[in-house]
Design a protein around this motif. Structure first.
Motif, PDB file in Angstrom:
ATOM      1  N   ARG A   1      -8.642 -15.423 117.324  1.00  0.00           N
ATOM      2  CA  ARG A   1      -8.078 -14.434 118.719  1.00  0.00           C
ATOM      3  C   ARG A   1      -8.185 -12.696 117.988  1.00  0.00           C
ATOM      4  NH1 ARG A   1      -7.730 -17.208 122.991  1.00  0.00           N
ATOM      5  NH2 ARG A   1      -6.971 -15.177 124.417  1.00  0.00           N
TER       6      ARG A   1
ATOM      7  N   PHE B   1     -12.836 -15.235 120.262  1.00  0.00           N
ATOM      8  CA  PHE B   1     -12.286 -14.679 120.703  1.00  0.00           C
ATOM      9  C   PHE B   1     -12.106 -13.599 121.330  1.00  0.00           C
ATOM     10  CE2 PHE B   1      -9.315 -12.632 124.934  1.00  0.00           C
ATOM     11  CZ  PHE B   1     -10.164 -13.004 125.821  1.00  0.00           C
ATOM     12  N   LEU B   2     -12.962 -12.230 122.107  1.00  0.00           N
ATOM     13  CA  LEU B   2     -12.237 -10.206 121.742  1.00  0.00           C
ATOM     14  C   LEU B   2     -12.152 -10.127 123.058  1.00  0.00           C
ATOM     15  CD1 LEU B   2     -13.173  -7.942 119.339  1.00  0.00           C
ATOM     16  CD2 LEU B   2     -14.741  -8.060 121.426  1.00  0.00           C
ATOM     17  N   ASP B   3     -10.911  -9.445 123.706  1.00  0.00           N
ATOM     18  CA  ASP B   3     -11.079  -8.670 125.049  1.00  0.00           C
ATOM     19  C   ASP B   3     -11.413  -7.138 124.867  1.00  0.00           C
ATOM     20  OD1 ASP B   3      -8.933  -7.702 124.305  1.00  0.00           O
ATOM     21  OD2 ASP B   3      -7.555  -8.951 124.880  1.00  0.00           O
TER      22      ASP B   3
ATOM     23  N   LEU C   1      -3.688 -18.245 129.501  1.00  0.00           N
ATOM     24  CA  LEU C   1      -5.148 -19.038 129.524  1.00  0.00           C
ATOM     25  C   LEU C   1      -5.095 -19.994 128.785  1.00  0.00           C
ATOM     26  CD1 LEU C   1      -6.440 -14.578 128.975  1.00  0.00           C
ATOM     27  CD2 LEU C   1      -6.520 -16.657 130.469  1.00  0.00           C
TER      28      LEU C   1
ATOM     29  N   ALA D   1      -2.430  -8.549 122.026  1.00  0.00           N
ATOM     30  CA  ALA D   1      -1.665  -8.792 121.470  1.00  0.00           C
ATOM     31  C   ALA D   1      -1.556  -8.389 120.948  1.00  0.00           C
ATOM     32  CB  ALA D   1      -1.367 -10.338 121.481  1.00  0.00           C
TER      33      ALA D   1
ATOM     34  N   ALA E   1      -7.864 -11.773 130.894  1.00  0.00           N
ATOM     35  CA  ALA E   1      -7.448 -11.468 129.941  1.00  0.00           C
ATOM     36  C   ALA E   1      -7.363  -9.901 130.157  1.00  0.00           C
ATOM     37  CB  ALA E   1      -7.859 -11.931 128.551  1.00  0.00           C
TER      38      ALA E   1
ATOM     39  N   VAL F   1     -19.123  -9.542 124.806  1.00  0.00           N
ATOM     40  CA  VAL F   1     -18.414  -8.388 125.434  1.00  0.00           C
ATOM     41  C   VAL F   1     -19.167  -7.379 124.400  1.00  0.00           C
ATOM     42  CG1 VAL F   1     -16.682  -7.364 124.785  1.00  0.00           C
ATOM     43  CG2 VAL F   1     -16.119  -9.641 125.292  1.00  0.00           C
TER      44      VAL F   1
ATOM     45  N   GLU G   1     -11.253 -16.967 130.893  1.00  0.00           N
ATOM     46  CA  GLU G   1     -10.643 -16.283 129.737  1.00  0.00           C
ATOM     47  C   GLU G   1     -10.570 -15.098 129.162  1.00  0.00           C
ATOM     48  OE1 GLU G   1     -10.571 -18.077 126.244  1.00  0.00           O
ATOM     49  OE2 GLU G   1      -8.856 -17.958 125.402  1.00  0.00           O
ATOM     50  N   LEU G   2     -11.977 -14.268 129.469  1.00  0.00           N
ATOM     51  CA  LEU G   2     -12.314 -12.646 129.268  1.00  0.00           C
ATOM     52  C   LEU G   2     -11.697 -11.915 130.309  1.00  0.00           C
ATOM     53  CD1 LEU G   2     -13.483  -9.979 127.349  1.00  0.00           C
ATOM     54  CD2 LEU G   2     -15.978 -11.101 127.958  1.00  0.00           C
TER      55      LEU G   2
ATOM     56  N   ASP H   1      -7.412 -10.046 120.571  1.00  0.00           N
ATOM     57  CA  ASP H   1      -7.273  -9.545 121.628  1.00  0.00           C
ATOM     58  C   ASP H   1      -5.887  -8.304 122.017  1.00  0.00           C
ATOM     59  OD1 ASP H   1      -4.700 -10.913 120.820  1.00  0.00           O
ATOM     60  OD2 ASP H   1      -4.834 -12.683 122.715  1.00  0.00           O
TER      61      ASP H   1
ATOM     62  N   ARG I   1      -1.597 -14.762 126.901  1.00  0.00           N
ATOM     63  CA  ARG I   1      -2.340 -16.352 125.820  1.00  0.00           C
ATOM     64  C   ARG I   1      -1.977 -17.796 126.263  1.00  0.00           C
ATOM     65  NH1 ARG I   1      -2.316 -15.000 119.766  1.00  0.00           N
ATOM     66  NH2 ARG I   1      -3.804 -13.331 119.392  1.00  0.00           N
TER      67      ARG I   1
END
Lengths: 162, 112
Positions: free
Chosen positions: B20, B54-56, A40, B24, A65, B88, A61-62, B22, A37
């Motif tokens: 976010r 942000f989403l992974d 990034l 984490a 990650a 995504v 970023e994607l 993600d 985190r």
């Protein structure tokens, strides 16, 4: 790729005054969610200052990650270890190099899986998307195992050019 | 994971306040959304993602996991995807699995 192409630490947006192609971000850090985190956030901030647009920043970023999550979860499944990341602004996109000292990739190559089967309600996958996303958004992806390091290189084309 | 809830008609709207989703926080997210949904009635359950930038793939997996946990009695729907999050869903074709609303119901009331 000589080892010297991978500086062990910091470059940062020091050459901001130079034309695109000179901006470079290089960091060495321990694998893991928190560091991912932080790194990034630094990278995205730096790319913004270097004039990289919002879509391209969010792509970077994607992609990174996903790569860094894979390193923490798979390469370093047995414990912690270092990661080296280098991102350079080029005329036609971003050039990225990521290295770790964890387990080698299975089959000695970067995975290239097809999209998992999605057929609700019985087949709703919760994972297996990471490499698909990376492959969708990058080109010239290469993997090498080199003196105990996994080295990934890839190109992220500017999103407006397709 | 900070989640606010409100009812809109029959629907229960869960607004994710964090920016976010993600690796984490994927496990926290799954638990927090499930708990928030179970504390209130209402169906469908609409996840308002307007604040998530942000989403992974770990976050995506958590959203799918919540959908499965809630089951067919309380279908999980999505609302207000920001461009990076929409991407995504599009890249993974998960946009075909969810009902996706442009905005969360009751989220953009005019003032005055």
């Amino acid at each position: 790729m000589p080892d010297s192409a991978f500086p062990a630490s910091v470059a940062g947006p020091a050459d901001r005054g130079n034309p695109p192609g000179h901006w470079c971000f290089a960091r060495r850090f321990p694998a893991g969610d928190r560091e991912t985190r932080r790194i990034l956030a630094d990278l995205i901030d730096g790319l913004g200052q270097a004039g990289v647009g919002e879509d391209d920043r969010s792509n970077a970023e994607l992609i990174l990650a996903e790569v860094l999550n894979n390193i923490a979860e798979h390469a370093y499944a047995d414990g912690a270890g270092p990661v080296e990341l280098r991102v350079e602004v080029q005329r036609n996109g971003l050039a990225c190099q990521i290295a770790d000292r964890g387990r080698p990739m299975p089959a000695s190559d970067a995975p290239d899986p097809s999209l998992p089967l999605i057929a609700p309600p019985d087949h709703l996958p919760e994972g297996g998307f990471g490499w698909h996303i990376i492959r969708c958004l990058t080109s010239e992806l290469r993997y090498a195992r080199d003196h105990g390091w996994n080295r990934l290189t890839m190109h992220m084309p500017w999103s407006g050019y397709d | 994971m900070d989640i606010s809830t409100h009812r809109s008609g029959q629907a229960l709207v869960l607004t994710i306040q964090d920016s976010r989703v993600d690796a984490a926080v994927a496990i926290d997210f799954k638990e927090a959304v499930r708990n928030a949904a179970e504390m209130e009635s209402g169906s469908p359950v609409i996840l308002d993602l307007s604040r998530v930038t942000f989403l992974d793939s770990s976050g995506l997996g958590a959203v799918v996991a919540v959908m499965k946990l809630l089951g067919s009695d309380r279908p999980l729907q999505l609302a207000a995807l920001t461009p990076p999050v929409a991407k995504v869903f599009r890249l993974t074709r998960m946009d075909s699995v969810f009902t996706i609303h442009a905005q969360a119901p009751g989220s953009l009331k005019a003032v005055g």
